[in-house]
Design a protein around this motif. Structure first.
Motif, PDB file in Angstrom:
ATOM      1  N   CYS A   8       2.448   1.498  -2.660  1.00 41.72           N
ATOM      2  CA  CYS A   8       3.780   2.118  -2.774  1.00 41.72           C
ATOM      3  C   CYS A   8       3.856   3.389  -1.934  1.00 41.72           C
ATOM      4  O   CYS A   8       4.883   3.681  -1.317  1.00 41.72           O
ATOM      5  N   VAL A   9       2.772   4.150  -1.917  1.00 44.26           N
ATOM      6  CA  VAL A   9       2.746   5.385  -1.137  1.00 44.26           C
ATOM      7  C   VAL A   9       2.941   5.077   0.338  1.00 44.26           C
ATOM      8  O   VAL A   9       3.694   5.753   1.047  1.00 44.26           O
ATOM      9  N   VAL A  10       2.282   4.013   0.821  1.00 46.72           N
ATOM     10  CA  VAL A  10       2.412   3.637   2.234  1.00 46.72           C
ATOM     11  C   VAL A  10       3.839   3.182   2.540  1.00 46.72           C
ATOM     12  O   VAL A  10       4.439   3.592   3.543  1.00 46.72           O
ATOM     13  N   ALA A  11       4.398   2.326   1.672  1.00 47.00           N
ATOM     14  CA  ALA A  11       5.761   1.834   1.891  1.00 47.00           C
ATOM     15  C   ALA A  11       6.768   2.979   1.842  1.00 47.00           C
ATOM     16  O   ALA A  11       7.682   3.061   2.673  1.00 47.00           O
ATOM     17  N   PHE A  50       4.604   2.860  13.079  1.00 51.08           N
ATOM     18  CA  PHE A  50       4.047   1.514  12.950  1.00 51.08           C
ATOM     19  C   PHE A  50       2.519   1.488  12.885  1.00 51.08           C
ATOM     20  O   PHE A  50       1.920   0.421  12.924  1.00 51.08           O
ATOM     21  N   GLU A  51       1.903   2.652  12.745  1.00 51.45           N
ATOM     22  CA  GLU A  51       0.469   2.692  12.480  1.00 51.45           C
ATOM     23  C   GLU A  51       0.146   2.085  11.114  1.00 51.45           C
ATOM     24  O   GLU A  51      -0.992   1.695  10.858  1.00 51.45           O
ATOM     25  N   ARG A  52       1.163   1.996  10.255  1.00 51.36           N
ATOM     26  CA  ARG A  52       0.974   1.425   8.921  1.00 51.36           C
ATOM     27  C   ARG A  52       0.905  -0.101   8.940  1.00 51.36           C
ATOM     28  O   ARG A  52       0.650  -0.718   7.911  1.00 51.36           O
ATOM     29  N   VAL A  57       4.987  -4.841  -2.372  1.00 57.99           N
ATOM     30  CA  VAL A  57       5.783  -3.707  -2.832  1.00 57.99           C
ATOM     31  C   VAL A  57       7.236  -3.980  -2.504  1.00 57.99           C
ATOM     32  O   VAL A  57       7.570  -4.358  -1.375  1.00 57.99           O
ATOM     33  N   CYS A  58       8.107  -3.810  -3.499  1.00 51.83           N
ATOM     34  CA  CYS A  58       9.552  -3.955  -3.284  1.00 51.83           C
ATOM     35  C   CYS A  58      10.187  -2.570  -3.306  1.00 51.83           C
ATOM     36  O   CYS A  58       9.980  -1.805  -4.253  1.00 51.83           O
ATOM     37  N   HIS A 118       7.461  -5.660   1.107  1.00 50.08           N
ATOM     38  CA  HIS A 118       6.350  -5.541   2.042  1.00 50.08           C
ATOM     39  C   HIS A 118       5.103  -6.164   1.429  1.00 50.08           C
ATOM     40  O   HIS A 118       4.786  -5.920   0.263  1.00 50.08           O
ATOM     41  N   ARG A 119       4.400  -6.972   2.203  1.00 50.70           N
ATOM     42  CA  ARG A 119       3.099  -7.497   1.779  1.00 50.70           C
ATOM     43  C   ARG A 119       1.999  -6.725   2.494  1.00 50.70           C
ATOM     44  O   ARG A 119       2.119  -6.422   3.683  1.00 50.70           O
TER      45      ARG A 119
END
Length: 229
Positions: A100-103, A119-121, A169-170, A201-202
């Motif tokens: 969730c933190v990343v999203a 887009f490094e994520r 994560v939604c 996101h997956r």
């Protein structure tokens, strides 16, 4: 404050205990205050199980313990254990869904971050599903799509809600922007616009590897004066 209870037990009759837990879930509909239950089996000892039960607060946990159904199931559970189970009561002092933190970081930085940084994520084999596009996009296409939105709008996202389950994560979001460049053939209007949407996101190994987008594109076009005239 979120509260969790750890129930540590040993049993050679786990299948029976599992059915017992199903019975408790069924019998406590509309009554129970537990919000999440997770059972783990010790990889080095097949008879050793730990159940983690989550509650909104200690007070809610006590309400749950006071249910007649809970007391009955507990006594039956003890009878299935090889020895008396132990209980550990914990107040949660840190609860962080790392994906969730990343999203959330993606949405909070979108609109102002450089494309490379944003887009490094994402994984190199990222796949993007957007009903507005005739085909799914890879990482290069998703980066180009982002650059296109940046050329057309000065925008930002507000994260309204997030849910995480497994590797997904939604995020429910609100997008707000001002048109500063051509968008789908529409000349720059300077118009302030907004729309709502949801993105799944997956994740794989802490990075986003797939995305599904749903958003009110028709509402955006209407605000830009294309629809509803």
């Amino acid at each position: 404050m979120t509260f969790v209870q750890l129930i540590d037990c040993r049993t050679s009759r786990f299948d029976e205990m599992n059915r017992l837990m199903d019975t408790w879930v069924e019998q406590t509909k509309g009554k129970r205050t537990a919000t999440h239950s997770l059972i783990g089996k010790d990889r080095s000892d097949a008879s050793h199980f730990v159940e983690i039960v989550e509650f909104a607060s200690y007070e809610e946990a006590m309400r749950n313990s006071g249910l007649p159904e809970t007391d009955k199931i507990f006594r039956e559970m003890v009878a299935l254990c090889d020895e008396t189970p132990t209980f550990t009561d914990l107040d949660v002092v840190r609860d962080e869904q790392l994906n969730c933190v990343v999203a959330r970081g993606f949405f909070e930085e979108a609109g102002r971050a450089r494309t490379e940084q944003l887009f490094e994520r994402f994984t190199d084999d990222y796949v993007d599903h957007d009903p507005a596009n005739p085909e799914d996009l890879g990482l290069r296409g998703a980066r180009a799509e982002y650059d296109g939105w940046r050329r057309s709008f000065d925008f930002s996202f507000q994260v309204d809600d997030q849910l995480a389950e497994g590797d997904r994560v939604c995020t429910r979001w609100t997008w707000s922007g001002r048109q500063t460049g051509e968008f789908l053939g529409i000349a720059s209007t300077g118009q302030q616009v907004s729309m709502t949407g949801t993105t799944w996101h997956r994740f794989r190994e802490g990075r986003i590897c797939e995305g599904w987008w749903q958003y009110d594109r028709a509402g955006l076009m209407e605000q830009l004066g294309v629809l509803g005239q």
